[in-house]
Design a protein around this motif. Structure first.
Motif, PDB file in Angstrom:
ATOM      1  N   SER A  19       0.826  -1.208   0.000  1.00  0.00           N
ATOM      2  CA  SER A  19       0.000   0.000   0.000  1.00  0.00           C
ATOM      3  C   SER A  19       0.865   1.264   0.000  1.00  0.00           C
ATOM      4  CB  SER A  19      -0.959   0.004   1.189  1.00  0.00           C
ATOM      5  OG  SER A  19      -0.248  -0.065   2.395  1.00  0.00           O
ATOM      6  N   THR A  20       2.024   1.202   0.611  1.00  0.00           N
ATOM      7  CA  THR A  20       2.920   2.360   0.617  1.00  0.00           C
ATOM      8  C   THR A  20       3.427   2.654  -0.788  1.00  0.00           C
ATOM      9  OG1 THR A  20       3.624   1.788   2.850  1.00  0.00           O
ATOM     10  CG2 THR A  20       5.009   3.309   1.634  1.00  0.00           C
ATOM     11  N   ARG A  21       3.854   1.629  -1.504  1.00  0.00           N
ATOM     12  CA  ARG A  21       4.342   1.836  -2.871  1.00  0.00           C
ATOM     13  C   ARG A  21       3.225   2.261  -3.811  1.00  0.00           C
ATOM     14  NH1 ARG A  21       7.889  -2.863  -4.949  1.00  0.00           N
ATOM     15  NH2 ARG A  21       8.189  -1.352  -6.611  1.00  0.00           N
ATOM     16  N   PHE A  22       2.033   1.693  -3.601  1.00  0.00           N
ATOM     17  CA  PHE A  22       0.880   2.076  -4.409  1.00  0.00           C
ATOM     18  C   PHE A  22       0.513   3.541  -4.162  1.00  0.00           C
ATOM     19  CE2 PHE A  22      -3.727   1.738  -5.515  1.00  0.00           C
ATOM     20  CZ  PHE A  22      -3.538   1.414  -6.840  1.00  0.00           C
ATOM     21  N   ALA A  23       0.571   3.963  -2.909  1.00  0.00           N
ATOM     22  CA  ALA A  23       0.265   5.349  -2.563  1.00  0.00           C
ATOM     23  C   ALA A  23       1.314   6.300  -3.133  1.00  0.00           C
ATOM     24  CB  ALA A  23       0.184   5.500  -1.044  1.00  0.00           C
ATOM     25  N   LEU A  26       0.577   6.823  -6.756  1.00  0.00           N
ATOM     26  CA  LEU A  26      -0.592   7.660  -6.993  1.00  0.00           C
ATOM     27  C   LEU A  26      -0.441   9.070  -6.423  1.00  0.00           C
ATOM     28  CD1 LEU A  26      -3.456   5.130  -6.230  1.00  0.00           C
ATOM     29  CD2 LEU A  26      -2.689   5.932  -8.459  1.00  0.00           C
ATOM     30  N   GLY A  27       0.596   9.292  -5.609  1.00  0.00           N
ATOM     31  CA  GLY A  27       0.802  10.596  -4.999  1.00  0.00           C
ATOM     32  C   GLY A  27      -0.150  10.849  -3.833  1.00  0.00           C
ATOM     33  N   MET A  28      -0.463   9.800  -3.086  1.00  0.00           N
ATOM     34  CA  MET A  28      -1.388   9.905  -1.954  1.00  0.00           C
ATOM     35  C   MET A  28      -0.671   9.467  -0.684  1.00  0.00           C
ATOM     36  SD  MET A  28      -4.661   8.057  -3.705  1.00  0.00           S
ATOM     37  CE  MET A  28      -5.655   8.153  -2.237  1.00  0.00           C
ATOM     38  N   LYS A  29      -1.378   9.605   0.437  1.00  0.00           N
ATOM     39  CA  LYS A  29      -0.867   9.075   1.694  1.00  0.00           C
ATOM     40  C   LYS A  29      -1.210   7.591   1.777  1.00  0.00           C
ATOM     41  CE  LYS A  29      -1.339  13.279   4.407  1.00  0.00           C
ATOM     42  NZ  LYS A  29      -1.966  13.905   5.577  1.00  0.00           N
ATOM     43  N   ALA A  30      -0.315   6.830   2.378  1.00  0.00           N
ATOM     44  CA  ALA A  30      -0.537   5.384   2.518  1.00  0.00           C
ATOM     45  C   ALA A  30      -1.731   5.098   3.418  1.00  0.00           C
ATOM     46  CB  ALA A  30       0.714   4.721   3.079  1.00  0.00           C
ATOM     47  N   LYS A  31      -1.964   5.966   4.376  1.00  0.00           N
ATOM     48  CA  LYS A  31      -3.106   5.801   5.283  1.00  0.00           C
ATOM     49  C   LYS A  31      -4.419   5.827   4.506  1.00  0.00           C
ATOM     50  CE  LYS A  31      -5.515   8.379   8.823  1.00  0.00           C
ATOM     51  NZ  LYS A  31      -5.565   9.633   9.550  1.00  0.00           N
ATOM     52  N   VAL A  33      -4.886   5.048   1.335  1.00  0.00           N
ATOM     53  CA  VAL A  33      -4.987   3.846   0.496  1.00  0.00           C
ATOM     54  C   VAL A  33      -5.434   2.669   1.350  1.00  0.00           C
ATOM     55  CG1 VAL A  33      -3.670   2.214  -0.905  1.00  0.00           C
ATOM     56  CG2 VAL A  33      -3.298   4.658  -1.165  1.00  0.00           C
ATOM     57  N   ARG A  34      -4.876   2.535   2.542  1.00  0.00           N
ATOM     58  CA  ARG A  34      -5.276   1.438   3.435  1.00  0.00           C
ATOM     59  C   ARG A  34      -6.745   1.577   3.835  1.00  0.00           C
ATOM     60  NH1 ARG A  34       0.041   2.507   6.291  1.00  0.00           N
ATOM     61  NH2 ARG A  34       1.471   1.087   5.225  1.00  0.00           N
ATOM     62  N   LEU A  35      -7.171   2.789   4.148  1.00  0.00           N
ATOM     63  CA  LEU A  35      -8.575   3.011   4.509  1.00  0.00           C
ATOM     64  C   LEU A  35      -9.503   2.689   3.339  1.00  0.00           C
ATOM     65  CD1 LEU A  35      -8.535   6.271   6.649  1.00  0.00           C
ATOM     66  CD2 LEU A  35      -9.159   3.984   7.385  1.00  0.00           C
ATOM     67  N   PHE A  36      -9.091   3.036   2.133  1.00  0.00           N
ATOM     68  CA  PHE A  36      -9.891   2.732   0.958  1.00  0.00           C
ATOM     69  C   PHE A  36     -10.091   1.229   0.817  1.00  0.00           C
ATOM     70  CE2 PHE A  36      -9.942   1.488  -3.534  1.00  0.00           C
ATOM     71  CZ  PHE A  36     -11.149   2.057  -3.901  1.00  0.00           C
ATOM     72  N   PHE A  37      -9.026   0.447   0.976  1.00  0.00           N
ATOM     73  CA  PHE A  37      -9.146  -1.004   0.862  1.00  0.00           C
ATOM     74  C   PHE A  37      -9.998  -1.593   1.978  1.00  0.00           C
ATOM     75  CE2 PHE A  37      -5.310  -0.749  -1.887  1.00  0.00           C
ATOM     76  CZ  PHE A  37      -5.882  -1.347  -2.991  1.00  0.00           C
TER      77      PHE A  37
END
Length: 75
Positions: A19-23, A26-31, A33-37
């Motif tokens: 999720s960190t690499r994905f964020a 995408l230029g987002m916070k990893a937090k 991305v995790r909340l989205f999932f």
């Protein structure tokens, strides 16, 4: 317990990096991305639970409408 800590460290190091690499890509916070999932997981479970309840209701309704009556006096 040493082996358990090694397994835990392995998954924390490699699993949470997804999720960190994905964020970062995408230029987002990893937090976020995790909340989205997490929300997506609950939403998909909730949709199928609603489908299950709807089908159960329809089957119960069908049984109430199409009951076989053995005689005229069963009304």
């Amino acid at each position: 317990m040493k082996w358990f800590d090694n397994i835990k460290y392995f998954f924390e190091r490699n699993g949470f990096e997804v999720s960190t690499r994905f964020a970062e890509r995408l230029g987002m916070k990893a937090k976020n991305v995790r909340l989205f999932f997490i929300y997506l997981t609950f939403a998909t479970f909730g949709i199928w639970f609603a489908v299950y309840l709807t089908l159960a209701f329809l089957l119960k309704l069908k049984d109430l409408i199409y009951t076989k009556r053995t005689s005229v006096f069963d009304l």
